[in-house]
Design an enzyme around this catalytic site. Structure first.
Site, short mmCIF file in Angstrom:
data_model
loop_
_atom_site.label_atom_id
_atom_site.label_comp_id
_atom_site.label_asym_id
_atom_site.label_seq_id
_atom_site.Cartn_x
_atom_site.Cartn_y
_atom_site.Cartn_z
N ARG A 187 0.81 -1.22 0.00
CA ARG A 187 0.00 0.00 0.00
C ARG A 187 0.84 1.28 0.00
O ARG A 187 0.61 2.17 -0.82
CB ARG A 187 -0.90 0.04 1.25
N THR A 188 1.78 1.37 0.92
CA THR A 188 2.52 2.62 1.06
C THR A 188 3.31 2.89 -0.22
O THR A 188 3.25 3.99 -0.78
CB THR A 188 3.45 2.54 2.29
N LYS B 213 27.08 -4.09 0.56
CA LYS B 213 28.54 -4.19 0.63
C LYS B 213 29.06 -3.44 1.84
O LYS B 213 30.25 -3.15 1.94
CB LYS B 213 29.17 -3.58 -0.63
N ARG C 173 11.27 3.20 3.86
CA ARG C 173 10.79 2.26 4.89
C ARG C 173 11.97 1.39 5.31
O ARG C 173 12.73 0.90 4.47
CB ARG C 173 9.67 1.37 4.35
N HIS D 68 4.69 5.47 11.76
CA HIS D 68 4.28 5.38 10.36
C HIS D 68 3.41 6.62 10.10
O HIS D 68 2.19 6.54 10.04
CB HIS D 68 3.50 4.08 10.15
N1 CP Z 1 -0.49 -0.11 5.84
C1 CP Z 1 0.70 -0.34 5.24
O1 CP Z 1 1.71 0.30 5.58
O2 CP Z 1 0.66 -1.27 4.27
P1 CP Z 1 1.94 -1.80 3.48
O3 CP Z 1 2.82 -2.51 4.47
O4 CP Z 1 1.38 -2.71 2.43
O5 CP Z 1 2.64 -0.61 2.89
#
Ligand code: CP
Length: 530
Positions: A65-66, A93, A115, A154
């Site tokens: 999603r993100t 590396k 992420r 998040h």
């Molecule tokens: N909600 C969310 O962060 O979904 P993903 O892990 O699929 O990005």
């Protein structure tokens, strides 16, 4: 008027003030309405439309999603989308994150979406890459968006969660009553709510999770400091028995990938406590909505699939809202919208770096202040640190006095430590060191950090010539022996990134790591010594 959003990074939800977030939600509503109405004029007012502008996606942990909603948001804007394939990058590396992202900044990328399981990574990168951009004369400073960092935060998920809540409560910021259900221990989306829900004037949060999955105490404490009403329940069953359930239920999945063996062994029992059952339906309120950041586990979803076609389902709209929220976020950081936002005084927490933490007081006239003795002889010249760890047990006081002595380099020469008991029955520690010893400003800061709520007495000619009271400094950084105890934090030495530890004081008297937010006591911010 300057645009306060342009080139801003979003590492934690509080990087946007409450007023800025309220403005953001108004813009998301405007965009969503325009998308539904097909109003191209309004949509164009959001569009960056600049082929030189680009987002760079770096996903060091899995995502659907993100990652994909940002990619589609960038397509809306007609801007460049690049991706670092981490499995084939030179990070493998042994290249540091700072070197990797500095170099990518040099390729004229505007917004990095990152992420990682490493907590505080984007905060560190936004600091490092800003300096890199300045020393290399880059035309713009890269911005960073935290797309989820370990168990920490998040923030873009928080924005879309709150926008979806708002849609279901008439876009009103007056009050919210929400149940957070599931893996509240490992789930970063619920951790972001400790600050995220501050957009509402009155907040009631019900935390539903068995002990093993309950929200860490520091986030619960933060919610209370933020004025939230917080209640705790071990299971959905117990919550419904209590009789006043929220209408908004936010579920999360058990984060199996972050659990240790001890919890994994109990996963079936734990899951049962946080999974919705058919027989619960009669006990929820009319108009209740369920939310979930997703993904759901295909075999063990905490919101079972038989609920998909019921009016409880708000999680599908929530996921769709993710793209709208991310379109608007890119519009703001890209400087396309936001000119009309009028900054509100106090929007951001004031910088307290100048606050005094060691305060000179008049030596009192009582006999005790007139002389401190070294065994049978009074100290002629030297220092005495008094009231150490008042109220602790003698063993803990002795152990901390050893740490203070090491931190302040007091181990050489004469002197000693002792534990005494006051008339109030409480124990306290005293360190005395005969001999004149100049204390510089940095020594005093270290003293205030390692021994807050103590007194420092400077003895000359057998008398207390100067007396100071120590208070926790509002910030502590720039010392090699500081260390965040969270091994997932970018500043922890196990990650080998060379990030110096930094802490700020919390309202309840902890030091929070500036990167991962972990709360520490003043005893815990120092490197472990053998
Ligand atoms: N909600 C969310 O962060 O979904 P993903 O892990 O699929 O990005």
């Amino acid at each position: 008027m300057s645009n306060v959003f342009a080139s801003r990074s979003l590492n934690v939800i509080d990087d946007l003030s409450i007023n800025e977030r309220r403005y953001f939600f108004k813009k998301v509503k405007e965009l969503k309405d325009a998308i539904i109405a097909g109003n191209e004029g309004v949509l164009d007012s959001f569009r960056i439309n600049d082929p030189d502008f680009g987002i760079y996606e770096v996903f060091l942990e899995d995502s659907t999603r993100t990652k994909e909603s940002f990619r589609n948001a960038a397509n809306f804007h007609h801007v460049k989308v690049s991706e670092l394939i981490s499995s084939s990058s030179s990070i493998n590396k042994g290249e540091s994150y700072a070197d990797t992202f500095n170099m990518l900044s040099g390729y004229h990328n505007s917004i990095f979406i990152v992420r990682s399981k490493v907590e505080g990574l984007t905060k560190w990168l936004s600091e490092e890459c800003t300096e890199y951009a300045e020393r290399n004369g880059l035309p713009y400073r890269p911005a960073f968006i935290n797309a989820g960092d370990g168990k920490h935060e998040h923030p873009t998920q928080e924005l879309l969660d709150e926008f979806t809540f708002l849609e279901d409560i008439d876009m009103s910021f007056d009050s919210i009553h929400v149940a957070l259900v599931g893996d509240l221990y490992h789930g970063r989306t619920v951790h972001s709510k400790a600050d995220g829900l501050r957009i509402f004037d009155h907040v009631k949060v019900d935390l539903i999770a068995p002990d093993e999955l309950m929200m860490p105490e520091s986030y619960i404490e933060k919610m209370k400091q933020n004025g939230f009403e917080v209640a705790i329940y071990p299971s959905i069953e117990e919550y419904l028995k209590a009789g006043d359930p929220a209408k908004l239920w936010y579920f999360t999945r058990p984060q199996l990938e972050r659990m240790g063996e001890r919890i994994l062994q109990k996963q079936d029992i734990l899951r049962e406590a946080i999974t919705f059952r058919r027989d619960f339906l009669p006990y929820i309120k009319e108009g209740t909505k369920f939310y979930h950041p997703l993904p759901r586990h295909k075999e063990h979803p905490t919101i079972p699939t038989w609920l998909d076609k019921t009016p409880l389902n708000a999680w599908e709209r929530q996921a769709i809202n993710g793209m709208y929220c991310r379109i608007v976020l890119l519009s703001l950081i890209g400087g396309k919208i936001g000119d009309d936002y009028v900054p509100v005084p106090g929007d951001h927490v004031t910088d307290r770096r100048t606050e005094e933490y060691i305060i000179q007081v008049e030596p009192s006239k009582d006999r005790k202040d007139k002389n401190y003795s070294e065994g049978v002889r009074p100290i002629a010249d030297g220092i005495v640190i008094d009231h150490i760890c008042k109220g602790d047990e003698p063993g803990a006081i002795r152990s901390h006095m050893r740490l203070i002595s090491t931190i302040l380099n007091l181990d050489d020469g004469r002197g000693g430590e002792w534990v005494s008991r006051g008339s109030d029955g409480q124990y306290k520690g005293i360190i005395f060191r005969p001999g004149a010893r100049p204390l510089e400003r940095k020594d005093l800061k270290r003293l205030a950090a390692v021994a807050p709520h103590c007194t420092l007495n400077i003895i000359r000619d057998g008398r207390v010539a100067e007396k100071y009271r120590t208070h926790m400094p509002p910030r502590i950084y720039n010392f090699d022996d500081l260390c965040c105890q969270n091994e997932a934090c970018i500043s922890n030495p196990v990650n080998g990134e060379g990030v110096p530890a930094a802490f700020y004081r919390t309202p309840d008297g902890h030091f929070a790591c500036a990167y991962c937010g972990k709360f520490h006591t003043f005893k815990e911010i120092w490197k472990k010594r053998s």
